[in-house]
Design an enzyme around this catalytic site. Structure first.
Site, mmCIF file in Angstrom:
data_model
loop_
_atom_site.group_PDB
_atom_site.id
_atom_site.type_symbol
_atom_site.label_atom_id
_atom_site.label_comp_id
_atom_site.label_asym_id
_atom_site.label_seq_id
_atom_site.Cartn_x
_atom_site.Cartn_y
_atom_site.Cartn_z
ATOM 1 N N ASP A 1 0.854 -1.185 0.000
ATOM 2 C CA ASP A 1 0.000 0.000 0.000
ATOM 3 C C ASP A 1 0.892 1.238 0.000
ATOM 4 O O ASP A 1 1.983 1.220 0.588
ATOM 5 C CB ASP A 1 -0.912 0.017 1.235
ATOM 6 C CG ASP A 1 -2.120 0.927 1.053
ATOM 7 O OD1 ASP A 1 -3.222 0.413 0.792
ATOM 8 O OD2 ASP A 1 -1.961 2.167 1.169
ATOM 9 N N CYS B 1 -19.270 2.447 -3.788
ATOM 10 C CA CYS B 1 -19.695 1.429 -4.760
ATOM 11 C C CYS B 1 -21.013 1.813 -5.420
ATOM 12 O O CYS B 1 -21.045 2.224 -6.574
ATOM 13 C CB CYS B 1 -19.829 0.065 -4.071
ATOM 14 S SG CYS B 1 -18.270 -0.645 -3.548
ATOM 15 N N ARG C 1 -16.121 7.829 3.221
ATOM 16 C CA ARG C 1 -16.031 8.225 1.816
ATOM 17 C C ARG C 1 -17.408 8.338 1.175
ATOM 18 O O ARG C 1 -18.234 7.447 1.277
ATOM 19 C CB ARG C 1 -15.196 7.211 1.029
ATOM 20 C CG ARG C 1 -13.703 7.285 1.303
ATOM 21 C CD ARG C 1 -12.953 6.229 0.523
ATOM 22 N NE ARG C 1 -13.308 4.876 0.955
ATOM 23 C CZ ARG C 1 -12.883 3.772 0.349
ATOM 24 N NH1 ARG C 1 -12.130 3.860 -0.735
ATOM 25 N NH2 ARG C 1 -13.227 2.583 0.801
#
Length: 419
Positions: free
Chosen positions: A35, A260, A324
């Site tokens: 990451d 999503c 988010r």
């Protein structure tokens, strides 16, 4: 081709998708998790997962090695890319993190490597764009020197029932040999519960369809909730009746955020526009769901200015710490200048809340409040007793409960609102 029957694996991106995958695969394969965030790598090495998707015990027991140095990936034979694919302010696909992942992998690719993408994209991105980005940085040829696969992630944040070990994994390889390796790879962690899609494009399209279908169905419920408001009835009372039919689909209205469902339909509409195909239904669903934020703000604005309001829930959905694209956050931002707000969320990180909103995340109630705004029904709130809720309010106070979780309560002397 140097395909490995027992590949060593590099997982690129250690968020909600990548970390659980790296952890589970590490019990069967040699796994390096990569990451770009040094703080993320540090917390994982210390046995902490801020996303709460992997328990501290599972994290301690796993065999994955976590790193921020791409050189630590150079000896792996297979790579799985799980980076986010958000949208731009213009509501178009933002593939910058996916491109960065390819540019990171390109210089260390060797002949025979396999790269599997799990990031949500529109049909054609993996082969047409990612393949090209990898070629540019590696000097190798896609489909000849290195090979691609695609397996859409199906993790539902906060849902520990439908996880990697229980859901069907859709896979597609650039050729049959890659597909066979993917079968063994993913089958090792989910009991061989594998569906082989006809092609990489089919697998890419299946993923965006899954979330787009859900978005459209929720939009139908949100539009129905507005119709019910005009009729002076609750949409939840209507749903109680309608759900007695055997084939009624149990979707519920509400704020639709996150990374999503509120994003993926724009990937389909972008692809449709590029190919001069209509996406009217998809975009109509998105518009309806986006309007729910403004409807919520408009409803609360009936309060007198300066009212003290306790806001319960800030994350994009219940049971997760992810802020988010949270519509609850957007509601708070639009109300901040009008009211004295105290915000609460048992999952959100205080530092992130303060960075976004400029106010502290509270841990203790300071009643009395003129109103309670329940935006995200975390279990801490849904399990509250009627007396507990009422004790927080002034006489004739207001309760705004968008999900209707407190509908069964008797609300004498309290002004209660729900959809």
């Amino acid at each position: 081709m140097l395909f490995h029957h027992h590949p060593s694996i590099g997982v690129i991106g250690l968020g909600y998708v990548g970390l659980p995958l790296a952890v589970e695969l590490s019990f069967f394969f040699d796994v390096v998790g990569f990451d770009i965030s040094s703080s993320r790598i540090q917390e994982l090495k210390e046995g902490t997962d801020r996303t709460r998707e992997v328990s501290p015990e599972r994290l301690r027991k796993c065999n994955a090695r976590f790193t921020q140095d791409s050189k630590d990936l150079s000896l792996q034979s297979l790579y799985i890319v799980t980076v986010p694919t958000p949208i731009t302010p213009a509501l178009e696909p933002d593939l910058s993190l996916l491109k960065l992942a390819c540019q990171t992998l390109g210089p260390i690719l060797r002949s025979g490597n396999i790269i599997i993408f799990e990031s949500t994209v529109y049909p054609g991105v993996s082969q047409d764009l990612c393949g090209q980005w990898l070629e540019e940085k590696s000097g190798l040829k896609c489909g000849k020197d290195f090979f691609l696969g695609y397996s859409p992630e199906r993790i539902n944040p906060g849902d520990h029932q439908h996880n990697l070990s229980s859901v069907t994994k859709v896979i597609a390889g650039q050729n049959t040999e890659v597909t066979d390796i993917m079968k063994r790879l993913y089958g090792s962690i989910n009991g061989n519960n594998i569906f082989v899609a006809k092609s990489i494009k089919v697998a890419e399209a299946a993923k965006v369809l899954e979330n787009t279908q859900r978005d459209i169905n929720i939009a139908c419920m949100n539009e129905m909730s507005q119709i019910c408001q005009a009729a002076g009835i609750s949409v939840y009372d209507v749903l109680d009746a309608a759900e007695t039919k055997w084939n009624f689909l149990p979707f519920r209205p509400g704020l639709v955020g996150g990374h999503c469902i509120g994003v993926d339909p724009y990937y389909l509409s972008f692809f449709a526009k590029q190919h001069k195909v209509s996406s009217n239904v998809i975009l109509a669903g998105r518009q309806i769901n986006e309007e729910m934020t403004h409807m919520m703000v408009k409803t609360v604005k009936h309060l007198p200015k300066g009212s003290r309001v306790a806001v319960l829930g800030l994350t994009f959905k219940e049971g997760v710490p992810d802020l988010r694209n949270s519509k609850a956050i957007q509601v708070v931002q639009e109300l901040q200048s009008l009211y004295s707000l105290q915000v609460f969320d048992p999952y959100a990180l205080p530092s992130e809340v303060e960075d976004i909103l400029g106010i502290p995340l509270e841990s203790c109630f300071q009643p009395p409040y003129d109103a309670i705004l329940l935006l995200v029904p975390h279990s801490l709130y849904t399990e509250m007793l009627s007396s507990e809720v009422k004790s927080l309010l002034t006489e004739n106070g207001y309760v705004f409960d968008i999900k209707g979780v407190w509908r069964p309560f008797a609300w004498e002397k309290i002004q209660y609102w729900t959809l």
